[in-house]
Design a protein around this motif. Structure first.
Motif, PDB file in Angstrom:
ATOM      1  N   GLY A  74       9.757   1.845  12.494  1.00 28.95           N
ATOM      2  CA  GLY A  74       9.495   0.460  12.105  1.00 28.95           C
ATOM      3  C   GLY A  74       9.985  -0.582  13.081  1.00 28.95           C
ATOM      4  O   GLY A  74      10.266  -0.303  14.250  1.00 28.95           O
ATOM      5  N   SER A 101       9.270   6.687  15.076  1.00 27.51           N
ATOM      6  CA  SER A 101       8.375   5.867  14.270  1.00 27.51           C
ATOM      7  C   SER A 101       9.220   5.346  13.113  1.00 27.51           C
ATOM      8  O   SER A 101       9.206   5.882  12.009  1.00 27.51           O
ATOM      9  CB  SER A 101       7.199   6.725  13.780  1.00 27.51           C
ATOM     10  N   ARG A 145       2.392   1.113  13.939  1.00 26.03           N
ATOM     11  CA  ARG A 145       1.022   0.671  13.644  1.00 26.03           C
ATOM     12  C   ARG A 145       1.004  -0.825  13.345  1.00 26.03           C
ATOM     13  O   ARG A 145       1.891  -1.328  12.651  1.00 26.03           O
ATOM     14  CB  ARG A 145       0.493   1.402  12.416  1.00 26.03           C
ATOM     15  N   LEU A 182      -5.212   5.497   1.781  1.00 25.21           N
ATOM     16  CA  LEU A 182      -5.336   6.289   0.553  1.00 25.21           C
ATOM     17  C   LEU A 182      -4.479   5.636  -0.520  1.00 25.21           C
ATOM     18  O   LEU A 182      -3.340   5.235  -0.254  1.00 25.21           O
ATOM     19  CB  LEU A 182      -4.873   7.728   0.819  1.00 25.21           C
ATOM     20  N   TYR A 226       8.329  12.479   0.589  1.00 25.21           N
ATOM     21  CA  TYR A 226       7.801  11.492   1.549  1.00 25.21           C
ATOM     22  C   TYR A 226       6.330  11.279   1.197  1.00 25.21           C
ATOM     23  O   TYR A 226       5.409  11.683   1.897  1.00 25.21           O
ATOM     24  CB  TYR A 226       7.949  12.015   2.973  1.00 25.21           C
ATOM     25  N   GLU A 277      -1.302  -1.861  11.583  1.00 22.53           N
ATOM     26  CA  GLU A 277      -1.916  -1.686  10.244  1.00 22.53           C
ATOM     27  C   GLU A 277      -3.286  -2.359  10.151  1.00 22.53           C
ATOM     28  O   GLU A 277      -4.244  -1.763   9.710  1.00 22.53           O
ATOM     29  CB  GLU A 277      -1.013  -2.169   9.087  1.00 22.53           C
ATOM     30  N   LEU A 286       3.572   8.919   0.828  1.00 19.32           N
ATOM     31  CA  LEU A 286       3.071   7.588   1.178  1.00 19.32           C
ATOM     32  C   LEU A 286       1.861   7.243   0.327  1.00 19.32           C
ATOM     33  O   LEU A 286       1.601   6.080   0.047  1.00 19.32           O
ATOM     34  CB  LEU A 286       2.658   7.549   2.655  1.00 19.32           C
ATOM     35  N   TYR A 287       1.096   8.255  -0.054  1.00 21.50           N
ATOM     36  CA  TYR A 287      -0.142   8.052  -0.809  1.00 21.50           C
ATOM     37  C   TYR A 287      -0.404   9.283  -1.650  1.00 21.50           C
ATOM     38  O   TYR A 287       0.232  10.326  -1.456  1.00 21.50           O
ATOM     39  CB  TYR A 287      -1.329   7.791   0.144  1.00 21.50           C
ATOM     40  N   GLY A 327      10.278   7.636   9.629  1.00 22.93           N
ATOM     41  CA  GLY A 327      10.964   7.343   8.378  1.00 22.93           C
ATOM     42  C   GLY A 327      10.727   5.925   7.927  1.00 22.93           C
ATOM     43  O   GLY A 327      10.162   5.104   8.658  1.00 22.93           O
ATOM     44  N   MET A 387      -4.953   1.247   9.403  1.00 17.72           N
ATOM     45  CA  MET A 387      -5.499   2.001   8.279  1.00 17.72           C
ATOM     46  C   MET A 387      -6.971   1.621   8.119  1.00 17.72           C
ATOM     47  O   MET A 387      -7.353   0.479   8.382  1.00 17.72           O
ATOM     48  CB  MET A 387      -4.725   1.687   7.005  1.00 17.72           C
ATOM     49  N   PRO A 420      -7.446   7.090   7.330  1.00 22.56           N
ATOM     50  CA  PRO A 420      -7.900   6.414   6.123  1.00 22.56           C
ATOM     51  C   PRO A 420      -6.754   5.851   5.293  1.00 22.56           C
ATOM     52  O   PRO A 420      -5.678   6.458   5.217  1.00 22.56           O
ATOM     53  CB  PRO A 420      -8.609   7.530   5.345  1.00 22.56           C
ATOM     54  N   ARG A 457       5.705  -8.238  13.840  1.00 18.11           N
ATOM     55  CA  ARG A 457       5.161  -6.909  14.166  1.00 18.11           C
ATOM     56  C   ARG A 457       4.581  -6.927  15.593  1.00 18.11           C
ATOM     57  O   ARG A 457       4.804  -6.013  16.381  1.00 18.11           O
ATOM     58  CB  ARG A 457       4.078  -6.543  13.139  1.00 18.11           C
ATOM     59  N   TYR A 509       0.811  -1.225   0.000  1.00 21.58           N
ATOM     60  CA  TYR A 509       0.000   0.000   0.000  1.00 21.58           C
ATOM     61  C   TYR A 509       0.841   1.270   0.000  1.00 21.58           C
ATOM     62  O   TYR A 509       0.325   2.360  -0.226  1.00 21.58           O
ATOM     63  CB  TYR A 509      -0.900   0.020   1.250  1.00 21.58           C
ATOM     64  N   CYS A 510       2.139   1.161   0.248  1.00 22.28           N
ATOM     65  CA  CYS A 510       2.926   2.338   0.624  1.00 22.28           C
ATOM     66  C   CYS A 510       3.782   2.884  -0.518  1.00 22.28           C
ATOM     67  O   CYS A 510       4.521   2.140  -1.170  1.00 22.28           O
ATOM     68  CB  CYS A 510       3.812   1.971   1.817  1.00 22.28           C
TER      69      CYS A 510
END
Ligand code: SAM
Length: 354
Positions: free
Chosen positions: A133, A131, A154, A229, A307, A156, A309-310, A99, A197, A227, A178, A60-61
């Motif tokens: 990972g 944040s 997250r 995206l 940066y 996710e 992401l969406y 990052g 998400m 959301p 995770r 998704y990223c």
């Protein structure tokens, strides 16, 4: 609206997530619970997107490893420290370094150095959230010892089957890893944040109700959820015609925030940038639905657009001063007060350690 009980079960959560006709009553209840539990303060975290280099390949990223169109960058240590000092001078209380994921030795040591330098340059006063990972417990400990005290990771989605549909099937993208990472963060002593998400392909309302129960049962202190995206250079883009409309994703995200506030009143809940991507007033709507944290973007203007992401991620070129000016007014209009010069630790973390 139906009567809200303190310890809601899944059916009650689903009913609230479904209450399309009368969300205002739900939001009003969420605000009332927030104000009476943790007050109406909004904490600002200066967000620095330090790099978009990533070893992961999440479907998704936009900054996934395989996206050759992404322009890769890393902000220098000097620039990160200078931005952190600005945040401190503006009395933000804390910054978030976010990052793409890297776990090589050189990077782990570099982050350690960045953390110590920020602490030194701000007389140990500025709070630091990371944040960055999944990392080993040892890395989390090194970064904690160097001055970070909060971490956002997250989940996710809390549904393993859905998680596996959103990530490559290999040992770099494992649901179990995770979960273990979240557990290790709590073990090391971080105030631990997670989130999901909302409006993902294949995701059901039932999944989202489970996500809320997951966030409660895993004793998370802070939540950032927003959301999903789409991004045209990611594999999940093929599902773009099967998604909820953008406005439905926004509404559903706001209902998720409100229900979570009722479910776990003492959490810090961020009103995320993704909300703002759908609606310029999205972050303020998040506050009206019960959120209490906003993260103004302090990434160097040249890197903000990288940066990505969406699609349509907002990358305003506004200076920090201008953002603060606009935010102060909007936050007051939402019936809240900006909390300056405070770390703004989640009440949940203090309660959990009593
Ligand atoms: N690498 C770190 C990690 O995985 O936690 C932090 C950076 S990652 C880009 C931050 C968050 O961006 C992810 O946790 C994910 O929820 C969100 N994100 C990525 N792609 C997205 C998309 N297409 N729509 C909405 N959120 C997205």
């Amino acid at each position: 609206m139906q009567k809200i009980r303190k310890s809601m079960n899944k059916k009650e959560i689903l009913d609230l997530l479904n209450c399309k006709n009368e969300p205002e009553a739900l939001y009003a209840k969420a605000r009332e619970v927030r104000n009476s539990t943790i007050g109406n303060y909004v904490y600002l975290r200066g967000l620095i997107e330090i790099s978009d280099i990533c070893r992961k390949d999440c479907y998704y990223c936009g900054i996934r490893r395989s996206n050759t169109k992404a322009e890769r960058y890393t902000v220098s240590k000097e620039d990160i420290v200078a931005i952190a000092v600005t945040a401190w001078e503006k009395e933000f209380g804390s910054v978030v370094l976010q990052g793409g994921e890297r776990n090589d030795d050189e990077y782990v040591t570099w982050i350690e150095d960045v953390l110590r330098s920020i602490k030194e340059a701000t007389r140990n006063e500025l709070g630091i959230t990371l944040s960055l990972g999944e990392q080993t417990e040892d890395t989390y400990k090194r970064w904690f010892d160097a001055g970070a005290h909060r971490y956002l990771l997250r989940i996710e989605t809390s549904n393993e089957t859905l998680y596996n549909r959103l990530h490559p099937n290999d040992n770099v993208h494992s649901f179990a890893t995770r979960l273990e990472a979240l557990h290790n963060l709590q073990k090391v002593g971080y105030q631990t944040g997670s989130g999901v998400m909302i409006g993902l392909p294949f995701q059901t309302l039932d999944n989202l109700a489970d996500d809320l129960l997951f966030l409660r049962s895993s004793d998370i202190d802070m939540v950032g959820m927003g959301p999903y995206l789409e991004h045209e250079d990611t594999p999940l883009y093929v599902c773009r015609n099967e998604l909820l409309s953008l406005s439905e994703r926004l509404q559903l995200s706001l209902r998720m925030i409100a229900v979570l506030r009722l479910l776990v009143p003492d959490l810090n809940i961020a009103s995320t940038t993704a909300l703002q991507s759908i609606d310029p007033q999205g972050r303020e709507k998040g506050l009206l639905a019960g959120a209490n944290v906003i993260m103004p973007n302090m990434t160097p203007v040249n890197d903000r657009r990288k940066y990505r992401l969406y699609q349509n991620k907002p990358f305003s070129e506004e200076s920090t001063d201008k953002q603060i000016g606009i935010l102060s007014k909007n936050i007051t209009d939402c019936g809240c007060r900006i909390a300056l010069n405070q770390w703004g630790d989640p009440q949940h973390f203090k309660n959990r350690r009593k």
